[in-house]
Design an enzyme around this catalytic site. Sequence first.
Site: not given
Length: 494
Positions: A246, A218, A242, A298
């Site tokens: 994560d 990603d 990205d 985020r």
Amino acid sequence: MFPEACIFLFCFLICVPSFIRAATSLNLTLPNQHPHPEAVVQEVQRRVNVSISRRQLLSISMKDQSQCLTGNPIDDCWRCDSNWANNRQRLADCAIGFGQGALGGKGGQIYVVNDSSDHDTVNPTPGTLRHAVIQDEPLWIVFQSNMVIKLKHELIMNSYKTIDGRGANVQITGNGCLTLQYVSNVIIHNVHIYNCMPSGNTNIRSSPTHVGYRGKSDGDGISIFGSRNIWIDHCALSHCTDGLIDAIMGSTAITISNSFFSHHDEVMLLGHDDKYLPDSGMQVTIAFNHFGEGLVQRMPRCRRGYIHVVNNDITEWKMYAIGGSGNPTINSQGNRYTAPLDPSAKEVTKRCDTDEGQWSNWNWRTDGDIMVNGAFFVPSGGGFSTQYAKASSVEPKSSVLIDRLTMNAGVLGGARDNSFIMYGGGTTTGGSSSGGGGNSGDGDGDFFGMMFGSGGASTHSSPPTTIFSSLLIILILYLTTNHGGLLLFSSLLL
């Protein structure tokens, strides 16, 4: 064979309900998930309070000796030792929060990276970072000099590794960046990670004995997939394709601390999908970080799990700071939220793709946070539940101390913000080339340096899966291959 299998199955089915009841009573879905997250929250608060109190006492009586103390319990744990470079593995004892059990390479050899190249993902050159992170034994990885490591493809890490960039300017960029997949006990400390781009569709070695074909990545800065006992500390992350970090697919026992995030859209994702039930066991501590210039959203965005956001300085967002879906528990304590000028973006929180009728009972709490420039946090849930009452029995220090707690966020000893490091291929820093071949330094190939412990043998093995998880896996494998067993298994769980 069939009668034996029936006997086994009968005995197993008798045991399964008790295992399920025990797991449900503790709300456990993952190995290494803490059964009482509020106790972890309380311990974080206690350690912050102790560090701040110690600093205040010493600043009155011993001014000269208190200069190294900040009140930040992680930094105060090791930075006051003037001999820390000769006792690097002391760092592993300094983590807090859900990732405090991350051992990294503690007890293993010191591996010195002296070659910044990344030419071969299948047969990496000894002395390179790629060669270091795939080894099976615990390793504490350090760097001989400043270097920019431009990755050819994603760097797949093995368990029980510490990447320790202290004492050097270490920058990791290029294709794929860092991947932690089905591993445990990893510490990543004091490195810049930036400009990470998608790559893949190639073979990559993940251990001395395994090479696998990897599809397209990603472009995350750090990708945590099905992993546990992870600690990311004093890193600077920006400009990735990205996410910057994560954590998905049943990852848990994670602490992200003292790091500097800037110049990015989707900063941090915690949880794979609203319907992915194992992520209910995800537990993450986000502490003492600086979320800075050029961020959009985020910080983090949470799906399921228990997320403790404590004593961070969140200075900029364009959409929202903390978002979530799938009923995550979000415990926000002692942070400073500074809203943007945009009057439509003052809210700290965002419930993603969910109407109020669904999220009104989610446990989202703000405790001791400071709201600046019109910022506001929308809490939810039915008042302070038992877990929050317990967690708040030790009052979190006021966020007026945020400047001190986050004063060293990011990479130590250099610029905290990555906005200036937009290198192209072949850029050199501090004498090491991002794409250069060969060794930098004395060239003798001595990438295993000092030895800690007798013979440097591994003193750790991968933590065993819980008995319940193992038996459950056996049952699933058996039932899914025998006469509609999957339907029987499903009915038992309902």
